[in-house]
Design a protein around this motif. Structure first.
Motif, PDB file in Angstrom:
ATOM      1  N   ALA A  15      -3.034  -2.750   3.472  1.00 19.41           N
ATOM      2  CA  ALA A  15      -3.354  -4.174   3.357  1.00 19.41           C
ATOM      3  C   ALA A  15      -3.458  -4.827   4.729  1.00 19.41           C
ATOM      4  O   ALA A  15      -4.319  -5.682   4.959  1.00 19.41           O
ATOM      5  CB  ALA A  15      -2.302  -4.876   2.510  1.00 19.41           C
ATOM      6  N   THR A  16      -2.594  -4.397   5.659  1.00 21.79           N
ATOM      7  CA  THR A  16      -2.588  -4.982   6.995  1.00 21.79           C
ATOM      8  C   THR A  16      -3.874  -4.679   7.753  1.00 21.79           C
ATOM      9  O   THR A  16      -4.391  -5.523   8.499  1.00 21.79           O
ATOM     10  CB  THR A  16      -1.385  -4.457   7.796  1.00 21.79           C
ATOM     11  OG1 THR A  16      -0.179  -4.838   7.137  1.00 21.79           O
ATOM     12  CG2 THR A  16      -1.379  -4.996   9.216  1.00 21.79           C
ATOM     13  N   HIS A  17      -4.395  -3.466   7.551  1.00 22.12           N
ATOM     14  CA  HIS A  17      -5.551  -3.027   8.327  1.00 22.12           C
ATOM     15  C   HIS A  17      -6.847  -3.027   7.516  1.00 22.12           C
ATOM     16  O   HIS A  17      -7.813  -2.379   7.919  1.00 22.12           O
ATOM     17  CB  HIS A  17      -5.296  -1.614   8.879  1.00 22.12           C
ATOM     18  CG  HIS A  17      -4.056  -1.504   9.704  1.00 22.12           C
ATOM     19  ND1 HIS A  17      -3.832  -2.269  10.814  1.00 22.12           N
ATOM     20  CD2 HIS A  17      -2.958  -0.720   9.563  1.00 22.12           C
ATOM     21  CE1 HIS A  17      -2.647  -1.953  11.349  1.00 22.12           C
ATOM     22  NE2 HIS A  17      -2.106  -1.030  10.603  1.00 22.12           N
ATOM     23  N   ASP A  18      -6.875  -3.775   6.398  1.00 18.63           N
ATOM     24  CA  ASP A  18      -8.066  -3.699   5.550  1.00 18.63           C
ATOM     25  C   ASP A  18      -9.291  -4.375   6.166  1.00 18.63           C
ATOM     26  O   ASP A  18     -10.405  -4.215   5.668  1.00 18.63           O
ATOM     27  CB  ASP A  18      -7.789  -4.293   4.165  1.00 18.63           C
ATOM     28  CG  ASP A  18      -7.472  -5.794   4.209  1.00 18.63           C
ATOM     29  OD1 ASP A  18      -7.358  -6.352   5.323  1.00 18.63           O
ATOM     30  OD2 ASP A  18      -7.320  -6.392   3.127  1.00 18.63           O
TER      31      ASP A  18
ATOM     32  N   ARG B 110      -7.367   4.856  10.913  1.00 16.91           N
ATOM     33  CA  ARG B 110      -7.593   3.430  11.137  1.00 16.91           C
ATOM     34  C   ARG B 110      -6.881   2.591  10.085  1.00 16.91           C
ATOM     35  O   ARG B 110      -6.253   1.571  10.384  1.00 16.91           O
ATOM     36  CB  ARG B 110      -9.090   3.120  11.103  1.00 16.91           C
ATOM     37  CG  ARG B 110      -9.891   3.651  12.281  1.00 16.91           C
ATOM     38  CD  ARG B 110     -11.361   3.357  12.088  1.00 16.91           C
ATOM     39  NE  ARG B 110     -12.184   3.880  13.163  1.00 16.91           N
ATOM     40  CZ  ARG B 110     -12.578   3.172  14.229  1.00 16.91           C
ATOM     41  NH1 ARG B 110     -12.191   1.916  14.339  1.00 16.91           N
ATOM     42  NH2 ARG B 110     -13.338   3.721  15.154  1.00 16.91           N
ATOM     43  N   ALA B 111      -6.993   3.016   8.821  1.00 21.03           N
ATOM     44  CA  ALA B 111      -6.432   2.243   7.721  1.00 21.03           C
ATOM     45  C   ALA B 111      -4.913   2.337   7.649  1.00 21.03           C
ATOM     46  O   ALA B 111      -4.233   1.350   7.358  1.00 21.03           O
ATOM     47  CB  ALA B 111      -7.039   2.709   6.398  1.00 21.03           C
ATOM     48  N   LEU B 112      -4.344   3.521   7.922  1.00 23.89           N
ATOM     49  CA  LEU B 112      -2.904   3.720   7.763  1.00 23.89           C
ATOM     50  C   LEU B 112      -2.122   3.482   9.050  1.00 23.89           C
ATOM     51  O   LEU B 112      -0.989   2.995   9.015  1.00 23.89           O
ATOM     52  CB  LEU B 112      -2.617   5.134   7.251  1.00 23.89           C
ATOM     53  CG  LEU B 112      -2.977   5.401   5.788  1.00 23.89           C
ATOM     54  CD1 LEU B 112      -2.779   6.877   5.452  1.00 23.89           C
ATOM     55  CD2 LEU B 112      -2.140   4.538   4.848  1.00 23.89           C
ATOM     56  N   LEU B 113      -2.713   3.838  10.183  1.00 24.10           N
ATOM     57  CA  LEU B 113      -1.998   3.749  11.460  1.00 24.10           C
ATOM     58  C   LEU B 113      -2.494   2.614  12.339  1.00 24.10           C
ATOM     59  O   LEU B 113      -1.833   2.259  13.325  1.00 24.10           O
ATOM     60  CB  LEU B 113      -2.117   5.077  12.221  1.00 24.10           C
ATOM     61  CG  LEU B 113      -1.707   6.341  11.468  1.00 24.10           C
ATOM     62  CD1 LEU B 113      -1.866   7.558  12.365  1.00 24.10           C
ATOM     63  CD2 LEU B 113      -0.290   6.236  10.940  1.00 24.10           C
ATOM     64  N   GLY B 114      -3.666   2.080  12.018  1.00 24.37           N
ATOM     65  CA  GLY B 114      -4.193   0.976  12.789  1.00 24.37           C
ATOM     66  C   GLY B 114      -4.982   1.360  14.021  1.00 24.37           C
ATOM     67  O   GLY B 114      -5.291   0.504  14.861  1.00 24.37           O
TER      68      GLY B 114
ATOM     69  N   GLY C  39       5.451   2.116  -0.767  1.00 25.04           N
ATOM     70  CA  GLY C  39       5.316   0.683  -0.558  1.00 25.04           C
ATOM     71  C   GLY C  39       4.902   0.359   0.867  1.00 25.04           C
ATOM     72  O   GLY C  39       4.054  -0.521   1.095  1.00 25.04           O
ATOM     73  N   TYR C  40       5.507   1.075   1.816  1.00 23.41           N
ATOM     74  CA  TYR C  40       5.151   0.861   3.223  1.00 23.41           C
ATOM     75  C   TYR C  40       3.686   1.215   3.481  1.00 23.41           C
ATOM     76  O   TYR C  40       2.973   0.471   4.171  1.00 23.41           O
ATOM     77  CB  TYR C  40       6.062   1.699   4.112  1.00 23.41           C
ATOM     78  CG  TYR C  40       5.586   1.810   5.535  1.00 23.41           C
ATOM     79  CD1 TYR C  40       5.781   0.773   6.439  1.00 23.41           C
ATOM     80  CD2 TYR C  40       4.924   2.961   5.983  1.00 23.41           C
ATOM     81  CE1 TYR C  40       5.338   0.863   7.746  1.00 23.41           C
ATOM     82  CE2 TYR C  40       4.481   3.065   7.292  1.00 23.41           C
ATOM     83  CZ  TYR C  40       4.687   2.018   8.166  1.00 23.41           C
ATOM     84  OH  TYR C  40       4.236   2.104   9.455  1.00 23.41           O
ATOM     85  N   LEU C  41       3.228   2.331   2.941  1.00 16.99           N
ATOM     86  CA  LEU C  41       1.840   2.750   3.171  1.00 16.99           C
ATOM     87  C   LEU C  41       0.854   1.750   2.548  1.00 16.99           C
ATOM     88  O   LEU C  41      -0.203   1.476   3.127  1.00 16.99           O
ATOM     89  CB  LEU C  41       1.620   4.146   2.602  1.00 16.99           C
ATOM     90  CG  LEU C  41       2.394   5.264   3.304  1.00 16.99           C
ATOM     91  CD1 LEU C  41       2.230   6.583   2.555  1.00 16.99           C
ATOM     92  CD2 LEU C  41       1.948   5.421   4.752  1.00 16.99           C
ATOM     93  N   LYS C  42       1.214   1.193   1.406  1.00 17.28           N
ATOM     94  CA  LYS C  42       0.357   0.167   0.808  1.00 17.28           C
ATOM     95  C   LYS C  42       0.305  -1.075   1.697  1.00 17.28           C
ATOM     96  O   LYS C  42      -0.745  -1.710   1.834  1.00 17.28           O
ATOM     97  CB  LYS C  42       0.872  -0.190  -0.583  1.00 17.28           C
ATOM     98  CG  LYS C  42       0.663   0.909  -1.615  1.00 17.28           C
ATOM     99  CD  LYS C  42       1.239   0.525  -2.968  1.00 17.28           C
ATOM    100  CE  LYS C  42       1.062   1.655  -3.980  1.00 17.28           C
ATOM    101  NZ  LYS C  42       1.670   1.304  -5.296  1.00 17.28           N
TER     102      LYS C  42
END
Length: 283
Positions: A153-156, A98-102, A146-149
């Motif tokens: 942030a996008t899915h927080d 959920r956090a990394l892939l959405g 950087g991309y994973l961070k």
């Protein structure tokens, strides 16, 4: 092969490069084995070509994608090994999907692999182009981190997995897949049916299937370690140490997850193991 300390939710991150001169028609196949982790691959050469069977992988219906996202699966994936390949492969914890892939890991179980651009969008395609242009592994891993961070942030604002599911996975991992469903359900204070429903909705597999994957991963790692340093391992001892009923129980799981017996799989993969392969998580 190059590894980097993985960000949160990523179990391993491995950079690879290989060249295999030879005729295209004789390209070998690699068995991508099931594991308790999701797979994310950024290919830095041509697309990764794979299939549910060796015939599909070599045929017109092969799955080809530059960015691979794979869910938890119960049988091997067959991957064509081209003349030249390089890329970065990540093993992602299912509860970090959920956090990394959405999306929850369960949404990735409908097919063998999914195009990463379809799951992750244009930003993933841009990252792949950046990784291709970079020439140093340190720079590539920095760009990936950087991309994973950014993804985190996008899915927080996404809701995390239910705490019962998180605790169930932790309990299974602590027991290396050898615990019972009754013991697990008692531990998280849910009925076996309710737990299985919630667990599958999040991960795409039942607790029993996850336990089998963990137990197989533990057994495979034990076999690989033994093969890397000495003669062929005592499979009966490995079976006992890893919580299998007996040697034949281990062989049955190997046949399901690799499409071969342990001895056949070892014969195919021994050279790769001796060279240091298979030591960083999923095959």
């Amino acid at each position: 092969m190059r590894t980097s300390p993985p960000p949160g939710g990523v179990v391993s991150a491995v950079g690879y490069h290989a060249e295999r001169p030879g005729h295209a028609a004789a390209r070998p196949l690699h068995r991508g084995l099931p594991s308790p982790y999701l797979t994310l691959i950024f290919s830095l050469d041509g697309p990764v070509t794979s299939g549910l069977t060796s015939a599909q992988a070599r045929g017109p219906d092969a799955i080809r994608t530059d960015i691979v996202v794979g869910g938890l699966h119960q049988s091997p994936a067959y991957v064509v090994q081209p003349e030249r390949e390089s890329g970065i492969q990540l093993a992602v914890h299912p509860l970090a999907a959920r956090a990394l892939l959405g999306l929850p890991a369960a949404e990735l179980t409908g097919q063998l692999v999914t195009s990463g651009s379809d799951v992750l969008g244009r930003r993933a395609a841009e990252l792949r182009e950046q990784l291709v242009e970079l020439t140093e592994w340190d720079a590539r891993f920095a760009a990936l981190a950087g991309y994973l961070k950014e993804q985190l942030a996008t899915h927080d604002d996404r809701p995390p997995p239910r705490p019962e599911v998180t605790e169930a996975w932790t309990w299974l991992a602590r027991h290396r897949g050898a615990g019972t469903l009754r013991g697990l359900s008692a531990h998280v204070a849910l009925s076996e049916r309710r737990l299985s429903t919630l667990f599958r909705a999040e991960t795409g597999v039942t607790p029993k299937q996850a336990a089998r994957l963990m137990r197989f991963e533990h057994a495979k790692a034990a076999i690989v370690r033994a093969t890397a340093v000495g003669p062929r391992p005592d499979l009966a001892r490995v079976a006992a140490d890893c919580g299998y009923y007996d040697h034949s129980h281990l062989v049955r799981d190997f046949r399901q997850y690799t499409g071969a017996s342990p001895s056949t799989w070892l014969a195919e993969e021994c050279r790769n193991i001796q060279a240091g392969g298979h030591l960083n998580g999923a095959g």
